[in-house]
Design an enzyme around this catalytic site. Structure first.
Site, PDB file in Angstrom:
ATOM      1  N   GLY A   1      12.332  50.008   0.050  1.00 36.54           N
ATOM      2  CA  GLY A   1      13.283  49.850   1.148  1.00 36.54           C
ATOM      3  C   GLY A   1      12.577  49.369   2.396  1.00 36.54           C
ATOM      4  O   GLY A   1      11.456  48.850   2.325  1.00 36.54           O
TER       5      GLY A   1
ATOM      6  N   GLU B   1      24.079  25.705  -8.525  1.00 38.28           N
ATOM      7  CA  GLU B   1      23.374  26.611  -9.438  1.00 38.28           C
ATOM      8  C   GLU B   1      22.169  25.902 -10.079  1.00 38.28           C
ATOM      9  O   GLU B   1      21.092  26.478 -10.206  1.00 38.28           O
ATOM     10  CB  GLU B   1      24.353  27.139 -10.505  1.00 38.28           C
TER      11      GLU B   1
END
Ligand code: G6P
Length: 588
Positions: A101, A465
Site C-alpha cells: 500500500g 487494446e
C-alpha cells in the site's frame, strides 16, 4: 503495491513463504525478502530481483524457524535497491514488517520519529510502520496495543504483517486485502489466497480495519478499537491455485491459447444471478461502467454492445478519473465495475465513491473472492481461471464474452450469442493454428519505433487494446486511433518508418477503413492488415476467418496478442513479467 505473507505453525516457515511469494509475484517483482523468528531472534535476507534469483543468491528459503514473513515489491517510494526491499526493521531488530500500500503521511511521521532519535535505513514509506510498531511495542510490550496505536497514526491504504521478537505475528488492513489461511499446522496471513491455496482452501477474509494476531496456536481478530470480532471461514475454490505453464514457454502464451475454452466458460452463469444482475441494470435510471487498463477497453466495448442490442445508454469512466467526474451519480444509478483481479485500487475507490452516493454496484470480475466481488450488490464471474501473465489476455476475451451474454439477457436473446460458440471457437482455432505466420511478422518488427493501430466502431477499443498489449509486452510505442481521426492529427506522424496495423474485417466499417489505409500507404508507411478479406494495400496480411459481425472483436484481438507476445520474445523481454508493471495495481 506488493505481496505480503506471514506464516506461524508447526512447519518450517521460510520454504513455505518462498513458494507463496513465487505464486504472488504478479503483484510486484522488483525485489523480495523473508524474515523469520528463531529462538527469540529475527533473521532476515532480502535483495533485488525475482524470487527465484534472490533465493538462489541468498538462500531465503533456508532461514530457520517456524514463524516468518515475506514480501515481493513493486516500488512506489524509493528506488529498486536492496535497502528498500522488505521486510523492514526499526532500530532494535526486535520487529520486522512487510507492507502493501502507500502511507500518505509518511514524511510527517518520518520527521517526527527521526526527532525521537530513530534512524531510517530506507527511502520507503513502509519503514515508518516498523518504527511506530517499535515505539509502541517497547512502551507496552503488547502486540495488540502496538498495532492499534500504529494504525491510528497511519494515513493512506495499507495491509501489513509484522513479526515480533517473541514470535507473535500481527497484521492489519486498511483498504488493502489481507486474508488468513487456516491449516492443521498453523496459519498463513496473506495478500491473496494464492499465497496459501496450495496448502489449504479454508480462508478468512479480514474486513477493512481488522487486526489479526497469531500467538502460539491461536488466531485472534480485533477491530481498530481493540474489540474482538468474528469473521466467517470461507471455502475457496481450489482451481484458483491450478496454474502452471503446461507445454508452453510462458504463461502468457498458454493463456492466449486457453481462449478457445475460456471464452465459452464466461457464459456459464447461474440463471437467477444473471437475472438479478440484469434487473438491477433495467431498474436503473443511469448506467455507468468503470475499469482500468484492459478492463476499461472491455467497458468501451460494453458501451457499444449495450446501446446496439439492449438499447441501453451507458457512460464509461476510467476508474482513475472517477473521483473527479462522479457528479451525476446518485441512488438511481448503477455502476458496473469490470476487473480481472477485483483488487485494482482505482476500481475499488470508484466503487466506494459510487456506493457513498447511493448507487448500486455490479461487477464483472474474474476472482470471485476478491474485494470487488465481495462489496458488489451483484457480481458475475468471468470464469477464465487464474491469469498469471501480467498483461491481460484471456480475461479480456472472457469479459467481452460475458458482456455479450449480459446484453443478450437484457434484450430477450436478440443476439443469440450462445448459438455462436462453435463458429467463434473454430475462428479462434484458425488464428492460433496460424500463429507461426504472425511470429514471422513480429520477427521483422524488432526495430520499429512507432506502431499505430486503426479501427472504427467496435474495432476502435480493439485498436486500443492491441496498442496496450504492444506497449506492455514489447516495450514499443503503440497508439490505438479511431481510424477516422487519423486525418485530424496523427497522420502528421506517419512516415516511411511507421507501421500501421489496420483492423478491418468486412463489416460496415470496411470501406471507410480501407480509405484510411490508402491515406497511410500514400505516405510511405508499412500497412499490416487484420481482416478476413485481403487487399493489395496491405504489406503484410494477418488473415482471420469470416464470422458473424458481432464476433469480430473476439477474433481480431487474438492476432494482436500473439503479435505482442512474439515481438516481446524478439526483443528479449519477459512476456510474463513486463518491466515496471504489476498485474494487480493496488495503489492509486
Ligand atoms: C494493471 C495490469 C493491466 C490490467 C489493469 C487492470 O495495470 O497491468 O494488465 O488491465 O491493471 O486490472 P484489473 O485486475 O482491474 O482488470
Amino acid at each position: 503495491m506488493c505481496s505480503i505473507i506471514g506464516y506461524r505453525g508447526k512447519l518450517d516457515a521460510a520454504p513455505l513463504i518462498v513458494e507463496s511469494l513465487k505464486r504472488m509475484e504478479y503483484r510486484g517483482y522488483d525485489s523480495v525478502g523473508v524474515a523469520t523468528s528463531n529462538e527469540g531472534k529475527i533473521l532476515m535476507r532480502k535483495g533485488v530481483g525475482r524470487v527465484v534469483e534472490v533465493n538462489k543468491l541468498f538462500n531465503l528459503g533456508k532461514l530457520p524457524g517456524q514463524i516468518g514473513i515475506g514480501h515481493t515489491r513493486w516500488a512506489t517510494h524509493g528506488g529498486v535497491v536492496n535497502s528498500n526491499a522488505h521486510p523492514h526493521t526499526a532500530c532494535t531488530n526486535d520487529i520486522a514488517v512487510v507492507h502493501n500500500g502507500i502511507i500518505e503521511n509518511y514524511m510527517e511521521l518520518k520527521e517526527e520519529i527521526t526527532n525521537l532519535g530513530h534512524t531510517f535505513k530506507s527511502q520507503t514509506d513502509s519503514e515508518v510502520i516498523a518504527h511506530l510498531l517499535e515505539i509502541y511495542y517497547l512502551d507496552s510490550k503488547d502486540v495488540k496495543e502496538a498495532i492499534i496505536k500504529t494504525c491510528k497514526r497511519l494515513q493512506g491504504a495499507y495491509a501489513f504483517v509484522a513479526i515480533f521478537e517473541d514470535g507473535v505475528i500481527g497484521g492489519a488492513r486498511y483498504d488493502e486485502p489481507l486474508i488468513i489461511g487456516i491449516l492443521d499446522e498453523g496459519y498463513f496471513i496473506s495478500s491473496d489466497v494464492l499465497g496459501f491455496l496450495e496448502h489449504t482452501d479454508r480462508a478468512i477474509f479480514l474486513d477493512n480495519q481488522d487486526i489479526a494476531i497469531i500467538d502460539g496456536g491461536e488466531l485472534q481478530l480485533f477491530d481498530f478499537n481493540g474489540l474482538p470480532v468474528k469473521r466467517p471461514i470461507t471455502q475457496v475454490a481450489w482451481e484458483l491455485g491450478a496454474a502452471d505453464k503446461g507445454k508452453y514457454a510462458h504463461y502468457t502464451l498458454k493463456e492466449i491459447h486457453e481462449q478457445t475454452s475460456t471464452i465459452i466458460q464466461a457464459g456459464t452463469q447461474n440463471i437467477d444471478r444473471m437475472q438479478n444482475f440484469c434487473d438491477i441494470i433495467l431498474n436503473a435510471k443511469s448506467v455507468y461502467i468503470t475499469g482500468s487498463g484492459t478492463s476499461y477497453n472491455s467497458a468501451l466495448i460494453a458501451k457499444q454492445i449495450f446501446a446496439k442490442f439492449a438499447k441501453i445508454r451507458v457512460e464509461t469512466i476510467l476508474s482513475s478519473e472517477f473521483q473527479y467526474v462522479h457528479d451525476l451519480i446518485d441512488n438511481n444509478s448503477v455502476l458496473i465495475a469490470i476487473s480481472q483481479s477485483g483488487e485494482s485500487s482505482d476500481v475499488l475507490q470508484s466503487v466506494k465513491t459510487a456506493k457513498q452516493k447511493g448507487a448500486k454496484i455490479l461487477s464483472v470480475v474474474n476472482i470471485q473472492t476478491s474485494s470487488l466481488a465481495r462489496i458488489s450488490d451483484s457480481s458475475l464471474g468471468v470464469n477464465c481461471g487464474p491469469e498469471i501473465g501480467v498483461a491481460a489476455t484471456k480475461s479480456f476475451t472472457g469479459q467481452v464474452s460475458l458482456i455479450y451474454h449480459i446484453a443478450d439477457n437484457l434484450c430477450n436473446n436478440c443476439i443469440g450469442f450462445v448459438h455462436k460458440n462453435k463458429e467463434l471457437i473454430s475462428a479462434i482455432e484458425f488464428v492460433l493454428d496460424n500463429e507461426y505466420k504472425i511470429a514471422e511478422i513480429a520477427n521483422n518488427m524488432k526495430d520499429v519505433r512507432d506502431i499505430y493501430l486503426l479501427g472504427r466502431s467496435v474495432h476502435y477499443p480493439l485498436a486500443l487494446e492491441g496498442a496496450l498489449k504492444l506497449k506492455e509486452l514489447a516495450y514499443v510505442h503503440a497508439e490505438g486511433i479511431a481510424a477516422g481521426e487519423l486525418k485530424h492529427g496523427p497522420l502528421a506522424l506517419v512516415d516511411l518508418n511507421t507501421v500501421v496495423i489496420v483492423i478491418n474485417p468486412s463489416d460496415a466499417t470496411f470501406n471507410d477503413t480501407i480509405s484510411n489505409a490508402h491515406e497511410i500507404k500514400s505516405r510511405g508507411a508499412k500497412v499490416i492488415g487484420i481482416s478476413d478479406s485481403e487487399n493489395h494495400l496491405y504489406d503484410q496480411f494477418i488473415k482471420i476467418p469470416k464470422v458473424s459481425e458481432l464476433l469480430y472483436p473476439l477474433v481480431e484481438v487474438i492476432p494482436l496478442q500473439i503479435l505482442a507476445y512474439f515481438l516481446a520474445l524478439k526483443k528479449n523481454a519477459d512476456p510474463d513479467y513486463p518491466r515496471n508493471l504489476a498485474k494487480s495495481v493496488t495503489v492509486k
